[in-house]
Motif scaffolding. Structure first.
Motif, PDB file in Angstrom:
ATOM      1  N   GLN A 108      41.645  44.120  43.339  1.00 46.49           N
ATOM      2  CA  GLN A 108      40.415  44.190  42.476  1.00 46.49           C
ATOM      3  C   GLN A 108      40.387  43.607  41.585  1.00 46.49           C
ATOM      4  OE1 GLN A 108      38.653  47.704  44.407  1.00 46.49           O
ATOM      5  NE2 GLN A 108      37.983  47.874  42.194  1.00 46.49           N
ATOM      6  N   ALA A 109      39.436  43.162  40.634  1.00 46.81           N
ATOM      7  CA  ALA A 109      39.595  43.248  39.038  1.00 46.81           C
ATOM      8  C   ALA A 109      40.023  44.404  39.052  1.00 46.81           C
ATOM      9  CB  ALA A 109      38.393  42.372  38.100  1.00 46.81           C
ATOM     10  N   GLY A 110      40.858  44.828  37.835  1.00 47.81           N
ATOM     11  CA  GLY A 110      41.134  45.870  37.183  1.00 47.81           C
ATOM     12  C   GLY A 110      41.886  47.037  37.346  1.00 47.81           C
ATOM     13  N   GLY A 111      42.434  46.511  38.659  1.00 52.02           N
ATOM     14  CA  GLY A 111      42.667  47.572  39.817  1.00 52.02           C
ATOM     15  C   GLY A 111      45.152  47.196  39.544  1.00 52.02           C
ATOM     16  N   GLU A 112      45.238  46.833  38.886  1.00 58.76           N
ATOM     17  CA  GLU A 112      46.646  46.571  38.677  1.00 58.76           C
ATOM     18  C   GLU A 112      47.664  47.680  38.580  1.00 58.76           C
ATOM     19  OE1 GLU A 112      50.560  45.996  38.591  1.00 58.76           O
ATOM     20  OE2 GLU A 112      49.615  45.945  36.411  1.00 58.76           O
TER      21      GLU A 112
ATOM     22  N   LEU B 109      36.284  45.190  33.158  1.00 62.07           N
ATOM     23  CA  LEU B 109      36.952  44.642  33.711  1.00 62.07           C
ATOM     24  C   LEU B 109      36.506  45.498  34.673  1.00 62.07           C
ATOM     25  CD1 LEU B 109      38.380  41.818  34.895  1.00 62.07           C
ATOM     26  CD2 LEU B 109      40.196  42.872  33.644  1.00 62.07           C
ATOM     27  N   VAL B 110      37.675  46.710  34.338  1.00 60.32           N
ATOM     28  CA  VAL B 110      37.701  47.613  35.429  1.00 60.32           C
ATOM     29  C   VAL B 110      36.103  47.758  36.586  1.00 60.32           C
ATOM     30  CG1 VAL B 110      37.572  50.613  35.831  1.00 60.32           C
ATOM     31  CG2 VAL B 110      38.702  48.907  34.495  1.00 60.32           C
ATOM     32  N   GLU B 111      34.954  47.679  35.363  1.00 64.10           N
ATOM     33  CA  GLU B 111      33.471  48.350  36.009  1.00 64.10           C
ATOM     34  C   GLU B 111      33.636  47.342  37.162  1.00 64.10           C
ATOM     35  OE1 GLU B 111      29.329  48.082  35.313  1.00 64.10           O
ATOM     36  OE2 GLU B 111      30.256  48.667  33.439  1.00 64.10           O
ATOM     37  N   ALA B 112      33.764  45.988  36.971  1.00 62.46           N
ATOM     38  CA  ALA B 112      33.319  44.557  37.041  1.00 62.46           C
ATOM     39  C   ALA B 112      34.025  45.024  39.213  1.00 62.46           C
ATOM     40  CB  ALA B 112      33.684  43.672  37.194  1.00 62.46           C
TER      41      ALA B 112
ATOM     42  N   PRO C  57      36.293  34.684  29.188  1.00 66.79           N
ATOM     43  CA  PRO C  57      36.274  36.181  29.648  1.00 66.79           C
ATOM     44  C   PRO C  57      35.073  37.069  28.932  1.00 66.79           C
ATOM     45  CG  PRO C  57      38.585  35.861  28.811  1.00 66.79           C
ATOM     46  CD  PRO C  57      37.683  35.073  28.777  1.00 66.79           C
ATOM     47  N   ARG C  58      34.926  37.285  28.356  1.00 65.21           N
ATOM     48  CA  ARG C  58      34.288  37.582  27.431  1.00 65.21           C
ATOM     49  C   ARG C  58      32.255  37.279  28.163  1.00 65.21           C
ATOM     50  NH1 ARG C  58      32.208  37.778  21.563  1.00 65.21           N
ATOM     51  NH2 ARG C  58      31.225  36.199  22.184  1.00 65.21           N
ATOM     52  N   GLU C  59      32.331  35.695  28.309  1.00 63.27           N
ATOM     53  CA  GLU C  59      30.661  35.470  28.795  1.00 63.27           C
ATOM     54  C   GLU C  59      30.317  36.002  31.207  1.00 63.27           C
ATOM     55  OE1 GLU C  59      27.227  34.288  28.916  1.00 63.27           O
ATOM     56  OE2 GLU C  59      28.231  34.717  27.024  1.00 63.27           O
ATOM     57  N   PHE C  60      31.836  35.139  31.308  1.00 62.83           N
ATOM     58  CA  PHE C  60      32.336  36.043  32.077  1.00 62.83           C
ATOM     59  C   PHE C  60      31.502  37.271  32.558  1.00 62.83           C
ATOM     60  CE2 PHE C  60      35.022  38.100  35.945  1.00 62.83           C
ATOM     61  CZ  PHE C  60      34.435  36.697  36.752  1.00 62.83           C
ATOM     62  N   LEU C  61      32.320  37.755  31.878  1.00 68.08           N
ATOM     63  CA  LEU C  61      31.965  39.785  32.843  1.00 68.08           C
ATOM     64  C   LEU C  61      30.308  40.280  31.814  1.00 68.08           C
ATOM     65  CD1 LEU C  61      35.225  41.507  31.217  1.00 68.08           C
ATOM     66  CD2 LEU C  61      34.513  41.531  33.403  1.00 68.08           C
ATOM     67  N   ARG C  62      29.922  39.435  30.962  1.00 69.05           N
ATOM     68  CA  ARG C  62      28.593  39.406  30.464  1.00 69.05           C
ATOM     69  C   ARG C  62      27.603  39.144  31.833  1.00 69.05           C
ATOM     70  NH1 ARG C  62      27.972  38.385  24.076  1.00 69.05           N
ATOM     71  NH2 ARG C  62      29.197  40.640  23.038  1.00 69.05           N
ATOM     72  N   GLU C  63      27.865  37.886  32.725  1.00 62.23           N
ATOM     73  CA  GLU C  63      26.705  36.946  32.846  1.00 62.23           C
ATOM     74  C   GLU C  63      27.233  38.077  34.581  1.00 62.23           C
ATOM     75  OE1 GLU C  63      27.791  33.015  34.322  1.00 62.23           O
ATOM     76  OE2 GLU C  63      27.792  32.634  32.153  1.00 62.23           O
ATOM     77  N   ILE C  64      28.000  38.518  34.951  1.00 69.44           N
ATOM     78  CA  ILE C  64      28.492  39.177  36.353  1.00 69.44           C
ATOM     79  C   ILE C  64      28.285  40.747  36.366  1.00 69.44           C
ATOM     80  CG2 ILE C  64      31.251  40.252  35.965  1.00 69.44           C
ATOM     81  CD1 ILE C  64      31.477  39.171  39.140  1.00 69.44           C
TER      82      ILE C  64
ATOM     83  N   ARG D 100      32.120  43.496  27.051  1.00 70.54           N
ATOM     84  CA  ARG D 100      33.302  42.677  26.384  1.00 70.54           C
ATOM     85  C   ARG D 100      35.004  42.724  27.385  1.00 70.54           C
ATOM     86  NH1 ARG D 100      34.065  45.985  20.984  1.00 70.54           N
ATOM     87  NH2 ARG D 100      35.902  45.250  21.083  1.00 70.54           N
ATOM     88  N   SER D 101      35.818  42.039  26.613  1.00 68.58           N
ATOM     89  CA  SER D 101      37.175  41.690  27.442  1.00 68.58           C
ATOM     90  C   SER D 101      37.330  41.995  26.677  1.00 68.58           C
ATOM     91  CB  SER D 101      36.875  40.148  27.968  1.00 68.58           C
ATOM     92  OG  SER D 101      38.262  40.172  28.465  1.00 68.58           O
TER      93      SER D 101
END
Length: 189
Positions: free
Chosen positions: A108-112, A123-126, A145-152, A159-160
């Motif tokens: 999972q993203a943000g899960g390491e 990222l954790v929220e995503a 990265p920032r734009e990806f998180l804003r979209e998703i 922010r990333s």
């Protein structure tokens, strides 16, 4: 061992592609004009069926890039990221500003876990919303990265912490293929 498997895998795919192309040329060359339409329909159906069956069997199901090329491109990533297997053996020694990328395609993203609180909130929220890493999401994320998180997240304030951008899609797919090639084995159905 994984390198050997990747090379055998590519050789099998190249053989199948060459065989299919040879068969197409032979069939087209020997089909008379009266039966060409029905023979071509049969050929298209057979080629489509082969693609459906052979695709997942020979494409590893995880990556479409070139793992060998990805290893070279990963040199841009290792300033912040390392690849350390589950036994603690370093596959690639790198920085600690970013998480360990070993097994990225299985989590999972943000899960390491070892990176923990260093992840950015977005990222954790995503990840909590269900984002797990696959080739498509990885390629989109590393491009911006920032734009990806804003979209998703549908959040203009997302922010990333990752400021680096790997905008070349081929390079990103190659890095993904490399990460898959050095990661843990996954079970396939």
């Amino acid at each position: 061992m994984r390198e050997f498997v990747l090379h055998v895998h590519r050789a099998v795919i190249n053989f199948i592609q060459g065989f299919v192309l040879t068969e197409i040329v032979l069939i087209i060359g020997f089909v008379n004009t009266a039966n060409r339409s029905s023979k071509m329909k049969m050929l298209k159906t057979a080629a489509f069926g082969l693609a459906l069956v052979a695709g997942p069997a020979f494409a590893d199901g995880h990556a479409t890039g070139d793992a060998v090329a990805g290893e070279n491109v990963f040199s841009k990533c290792k300033a912040c990221h390392s690849i350390v297997d589950a036994d603690g053996e370093a596959i690639v020694k790198g920085g600690r500003n970013g998480p360990n990328l070993y097994g990225l395609y299985t989590r999972q993203a943000g899960g390491e876990e070892d990176f923990g609180r260093k992840y950015g909130k977005s990222l954790v929220e995503a990840g909590e919303n269900g984002l797990t890493w696959d080739e498509a999401s990885f390629v989109s994320y590393v491009a911006d990265p920032r734009e990806f998180l804003r979209e998703i997240l549908d959040d203009k304030k997302a922010r990333s912490k990752m400021s680096f951008k790997l905008g070349d899609e081929k390079d990103a797919k190659d890095v993904w293929a490399y990460l898959v090639s050095v990661g843990p084995e996954t079970k396939t159905n």
